[in-house]
Write a protein that holds these residues in place. Structure first.
Motif, PDB file in Angstrom:
ATOM      1  N   PRO A 146       0.592  -1.995  -0.263  1.00 47.08           N
ATOM      2  CA  PRO A 146       0.134   0.323  -0.208  1.00 47.08           C
ATOM      3  C   PRO A 146       1.317   1.090   0.196  1.00 47.08           C
ATOM      4  O   PRO A 146       0.241   2.558  -0.292  1.00 47.08           O
ATOM      5  CB  PRO A 146      -0.516   0.030   1.525  1.00 47.08           C
ATOM      6  CG  PRO A 146      -0.064  -0.966   2.159  1.00 47.08           C
ATOM      7  CD  PRO A 146       0.870  -1.879   1.094  1.00 47.08           C
ATOM      8  N   ASP A 147       2.419   0.798   0.642  1.00 47.17           N
ATOM      9  CA  ASP A 147       2.950   2.608   0.347  1.00 47.17           C
ATOM     10  C   ASP A 147       3.397   2.668  -0.764  1.00 47.17           C
ATOM     11  O   ASP A 147       3.431   3.930  -0.834  1.00 47.17           O
ATOM     12  CB  ASP A 147       4.200   1.951   1.065  1.00 47.17           C
ATOM     13  CG  ASP A 147       3.803   1.272   2.906  1.00 47.17           C
ATOM     14  OD1 ASP A 147       3.225   2.346   2.767  1.00 47.17           O
ATOM     15  OD2 ASP A 147       4.886   0.892   3.154  1.00 47.17           O
ATOM     16  N   THR A 148       3.130   1.608  -1.925  1.00 44.34           N
ATOM     17  CA  THR A 148       3.060   2.196  -3.449  1.00 44.34           C
ATOM     18  C   THR A 148       2.602   1.864  -4.464  1.00 44.34           C
ATOM     19  O   THR A 148       2.784   2.040  -4.998  1.00 44.34           O
ATOM     20  CB  THR A 148       5.010   1.149  -4.148  1.00 44.34           C
ATOM     21  OG1 THR A 148       4.419   0.040  -3.853  1.00 44.34           O
ATOM     22  CG2 THR A 148       6.408   1.471  -2.909  1.00 44.34           C
ATOM     23  N   GLU A 149       1.897   1.698  -3.336  1.00 45.64           N
ATOM     24  CA  GLU A 149       0.424   1.192  -4.529  1.00 45.64           C
ATOM     25  C   GLU A 149       0.319  -0.177  -5.516  1.00 45.64           C
ATOM     26  O   GLU A 149       0.193   0.288  -7.076  1.00 45.64           O
ATOM     27  CB  GLU A 149      -0.547   2.065  -5.121  1.00 45.64           C
ATOM     28  CG  GLU A 149      -0.951   3.099  -3.898  1.00 45.64           C
ATOM     29  CD  GLU A 149      -1.777   4.640  -4.290  1.00 45.64           C
ATOM     30  OE1 GLU A 149      -1.427   5.181  -4.886  1.00 45.64           O
ATOM     31  OE2 GLU A 149      -2.285   5.227  -3.461  1.00 45.64           O
ATOM     32  N   THR A 150       1.418  -0.833  -5.612  1.00 42.89           N
ATOM     33  CA  THR A 150       1.745  -1.684  -6.424  1.00 42.89           C
ATOM     34  C   THR A 150       2.046  -3.048  -6.016  1.00 42.89           C
ATOM     35  O   THR A 150       2.182  -3.197  -4.602  1.00 42.89           O
ATOM     36  CB  THR A 150       3.521  -1.462  -6.908  1.00 42.89           C
ATOM     37  OG1 THR A 150       4.013  -1.621  -6.696  1.00 42.89           O
ATOM     38  CG2 THR A 150       3.472  -0.327  -7.403  1.00 42.89           C
ATOM     39  N   LEU A 151       2.036  -4.019  -6.849  1.00 44.95           N
ATOM     40  CA  LEU A 151       2.050  -5.600  -6.462  1.00 44.95           C
ATOM     41  C   LEU A 151       2.840  -5.813  -5.847  1.00 44.95           C
ATOM     42  O   LEU A 151       3.650  -5.218  -6.405  1.00 44.95           O
ATOM     43  CB  LEU A 151       0.908  -6.341  -7.478  1.00 44.95           C
ATOM     44  CG  LEU A 151      -0.666  -6.490  -7.879  1.00 44.95           C
ATOM     45  CD1 LEU A 151      -0.834  -7.306  -8.890  1.00 44.95           C
ATOM     46  CD2 LEU A 151      -0.913  -6.132  -6.327  1.00 44.95           C
ATOM     47  N   THR A 152       3.692  -6.639  -5.211  1.00 42.84           N
ATOM     48  CA  THR A 152       4.648  -6.999  -4.918  1.00 42.84           C
ATOM     49  C   THR A 152       4.422  -8.344  -5.420  1.00 42.84           C
ATOM     50  O   THR A 152       4.421  -9.143  -6.274  1.00 42.84           O
ATOM     51  CB  THR A 152       4.714  -7.421  -3.823  1.00 42.84           C
ATOM     52  OG1 THR A 152       4.161  -8.613  -2.914  1.00 42.84           O
ATOM     53  CG2 THR A 152       4.821  -6.514  -2.483  1.00 42.84           C
ATOM     54  N   VAL A 153       6.229  -9.163  -5.585  1.00 46.40           N
ATOM     55  CA  VAL A 153       6.529 -10.196  -6.690  1.00 46.40           C
ATOM     56  C   VAL A 153       6.158 -11.417  -6.315  1.00 46.40           C
ATOM     57  O   VAL A 153       5.562 -13.027  -7.018  1.00 46.40           O
ATOM     58  CB  VAL A 153       7.882 -10.224  -6.590  1.00 46.40           C
ATOM     59  CG1 VAL A 153       8.585  -9.297  -7.890  1.00 46.40           C
ATOM     60  CG2 VAL A 153       8.706 -10.576  -5.687  1.00 46.40           C
ATOM     61  N   GLY A 154       5.196 -11.633  -4.366  1.00 45.44           N
ATOM     62  CA  GLY A 154       5.170 -12.927  -3.873  1.00 45.44           C
ATOM     63  C   GLY A 154       4.859 -12.598  -2.367  1.00 45.44           C
ATOM     64  O   GLY A 154       4.609 -11.390  -1.803  1.00 45.44           O
ATOM     65  N   ASP A 155       4.100 -13.460  -1.678  1.00 43.13           N
ATOM     66  CA  ASP A 155       4.162 -13.239  -0.119  1.00 43.13           C
ATOM     67  C   ASP A 155       5.317 -12.848   0.517  1.00 43.13           C
ATOM     68  O   ASP A 155       4.980 -12.321   1.149  1.00 43.13           O
ATOM     69  CB  ASP A 155       3.145 -14.260   0.190  1.00 43.13           C
ATOM     70  CG  ASP A 155       3.395 -15.631   0.348  1.00 43.13           C
ATOM     71  OD1 ASP A 155       4.434 -16.002  -0.241  1.00 43.13           O
ATOM     72  OD2 ASP A 155       2.832 -16.537   0.407  1.00 43.13           O
ATOM     73  N   TRP A 156       5.866 -13.828  -0.211  1.00 41.94           N
ATOM     74  CA  TRP A 156       7.182 -13.837   0.182  1.00 41.94           C
ATOM     75  C   TRP A 156       8.396 -12.464   0.533  1.00 41.94           C
ATOM     76  O   TRP A 156       8.837 -12.719   1.354  1.00 41.94           O
ATOM     77  CB  TRP A 156       8.652 -14.917   0.599  1.00 41.94           C
ATOM     78  CG  TRP A 156       8.037 -14.488  -1.563  1.00 41.94           C
ATOM     79  CD1 TRP A 156       7.783 -14.780  -2.017  1.00 41.94           C
ATOM     80  CD2 TRP A 156       9.702 -13.535  -1.721  1.00 41.94           C
ATOM     81  NE1 TRP A 156       8.029 -14.557  -3.839  1.00 41.94           N
ATOM     82  CE2 TRP A 156       9.135 -13.678  -3.236  1.00 41.94           C
ATOM     83  CE3 TRP A 156      10.468 -13.075  -1.337  1.00 41.94           C
ATOM     84  CZ2 TRP A 156      10.487 -13.014  -4.053  1.00 41.94           C
ATOM     85  CZ3 TRP A 156      11.567 -12.359  -2.318  1.00 41.94           C
ATOM     86  CH2 TRP A 156      11.596 -11.882  -3.305  1.00 41.94           C
ATOM     87  N   ALA A 157       7.371 -11.241  -0.082  1.00 37.65           N
ATOM     88  CA  ALA A 157       8.844  -9.860  -0.518  1.00 37.65           C
ATOM     89  C   ALA A 157       7.314  -9.179   0.253  1.00 37.65           C
ATOM     90  O   ALA A 157       6.858  -8.091  -0.127  1.00 37.65           O
ATOM     91  CB  ALA A 157       8.297  -9.803  -1.606  1.00 37.65           C
ATOM     92  N   ASP A 158       7.199  -9.316   1.798  1.00 39.40           N
ATOM     93  CA  ASP A 158       6.209  -8.702   3.073  1.00 39.40           C
ATOM     94  C   ASP A 158       6.980  -7.055   3.527  1.00 39.40           C
ATOM     95  O   ASP A 158       8.398  -7.135   2.849  1.00 39.40           O
ATOM     96  CB  ASP A 158       5.791  -8.910   3.653  1.00 39.40           C
ATOM     97  CG  ASP A 158       6.991 -10.477   4.502  1.00 39.40           C
ATOM     98  OD1 ASP A 158       8.000  -9.797   4.879  1.00 39.40           O
ATOM     99  OD2 ASP A 158       6.147 -11.197   5.126  1.00 39.40           O
TER     100      ASP A 158
END
Length: 372
Positions: free
Chosen positions: A177-189
């Motif tokens: 939500p900080d960058t308003e983008t999707l991460t590459v996976g749940d591990w990149a929290d």
């Protein structure tokens, strides 16, 4: 006067004959194209879809080897292709259900909570399965889109509920939500140094529109607009318009990653992930998406041969061609005919004159996908 009428009738006769001949040729081409597409699908299914039992099947991403490997990305592609082919009456609901059941059986558990995300890799060796934890966002996005298409194709609420579940968990576990983008996976929290990492091929505007229309959750529109903006910023950092496989993103900016940030020397180049970007932008009418796409197509149209990957300045990474690069370009140009890229439309059709590779799931999947 009679001579004039004779010539007139003769001209009409030839016009009619030419029209009939043209119509027949057009019909033949259409039939051949349809048959060719069907053949590609059948070959893909034969070579890559593996039955575990009567209820489950998976996409084997490492065929012709001792082990069999299922990736969430491959499963997403398989489910997506299964729905597209069903629309053409090449496939059955039963085949989709088998792929879907395998996905359902291999969903990720996070902190003892069962999620709707798929574990990114499962490896089978002599009947024993090893499951690798963590999810991959690109696979989850394709699974979600496939489920929504399936719910419309077969009017089955079950698929719709499953789609809503995975979409909720993508926003819960694979969204920054900080960058308003999707991460590459749940591990990149938020505890990971990869929290601000973006995979450029995860920019799937048509999917995001579909997710918003289905759920009413405006975060999908925010994700779409923000990720398209970051992609366009990356495109404008070079004359080629090319974008990298991965980029670091902030609230207002995006920068290509360094080599081996994630896995290979090519992480910051237009390589095995970014090659999908033209395909994902093809059907989007958003101004930013079209600007990025056409900058890339302009670069490709100036190349004598499209090779497998480029630096962002346009230097080829390899000397050979690859269907996983050519298929998305062909698909993108098919949405932009008569706009100066028709040479690409013709040149990239070479992938359809060859048999599908039997030991390269990625090339085979992308080629089949753009022909469904």
């Amino acid at each position: 006067m009679k001579r004039l009428n004779h010539n007139h009738h003769l001209s009409l006769y030839f016009i009619v004959i030419i029209a009939i001949f043209s119509g027949i040729m057009a019909y033949v081409r259409l039939q051949n194209s349809s048959q060719l597409r069907h053949n590609f699908y059948r070959q893909w299914y034969k070579d890559y879809v593996v039955k575990v039992n009567q209820q489950e099947s998976f996409i084997d991403t490492t065929p012709k080897t001792e082990t069999r490997t299922a990736l969430s990305e491959g499963q997403g592609y398989g489910m997506y292709i299964a729905v597209l082919s069903a629309k053409r009456k090449w496939s059955k609901k039963e085949y989709f259900d088998q792929l879907n059941n395998f996905y359902l059986k291999h969903r990720e558990t996070i902190n003892k909570d069962k999620t709707a995300l798929m574990s990114w890799r499962a490896v089978e060796n002599n009947g024993h399965w090893t499951i690798n934890k963590n999810s991959a966002t690109d696979g989850d996005l394709f699974i979600a889109q496939a489920l929504l298409l399936a719910s419309k194709q077969w009017h089955d609420d079950k698929y719709q509920k499953e789609a809503h579940a995975i979409l909720q968990d993508i926003l819960r576990y694979e969204y920054n939500p900080d960058t308003e983008t999707l991460t590459v996976g749940d591990w990149a929290d938020s505890k990971s140094k990869y929290y601000n990492l973006m995979r450029t091929s995860d920019v799937m505007p048509e999917f995001f529109d579909n997710f918003y229309q289905e759920t009413g959750d405006k975060r999908w529109l925010v994700i779409k607009n923000t990720m398209l903006k970051r992609l366009n910023q990356l495109s404008h950092q070079n004359k080629t318009g090319l974008v990298p496989d991965f980029a670091w993103v902030s609230k207002n900016d995006a920068q290509p990653v360094k080599p081996k940030t994630i896995s290979t020397e090519n992480d910051g180049y237009y390589s095995a992930n970014a090659c999908r970007v033209p395909m994902m932008l093809a059907g989007c009418n958003d101004r930013s998406a079209q600007n990025t796409l056409k900058r890339m197509l302009k670069f490709f149209s100036k190349q004598n041969t499209i090779t497998a990957g480029y630096t962002l300045k346009g230097k080829p990474l390899n000397k050979y061609q690859s269907a996983s690069f050519s298929a998305p370009i062909f698909y993108a140009v098919s949405f932009n005919r008569n706009e100066g890229y028709d040479d690409l439309f013709m040149s990239q059709q070479y992938i359809f004159t060859r048999h599908l590779p039997q030991n390269n799931y990625y090339d085979a999947a992308l080629t089949t996908m753009v022909r469904c």
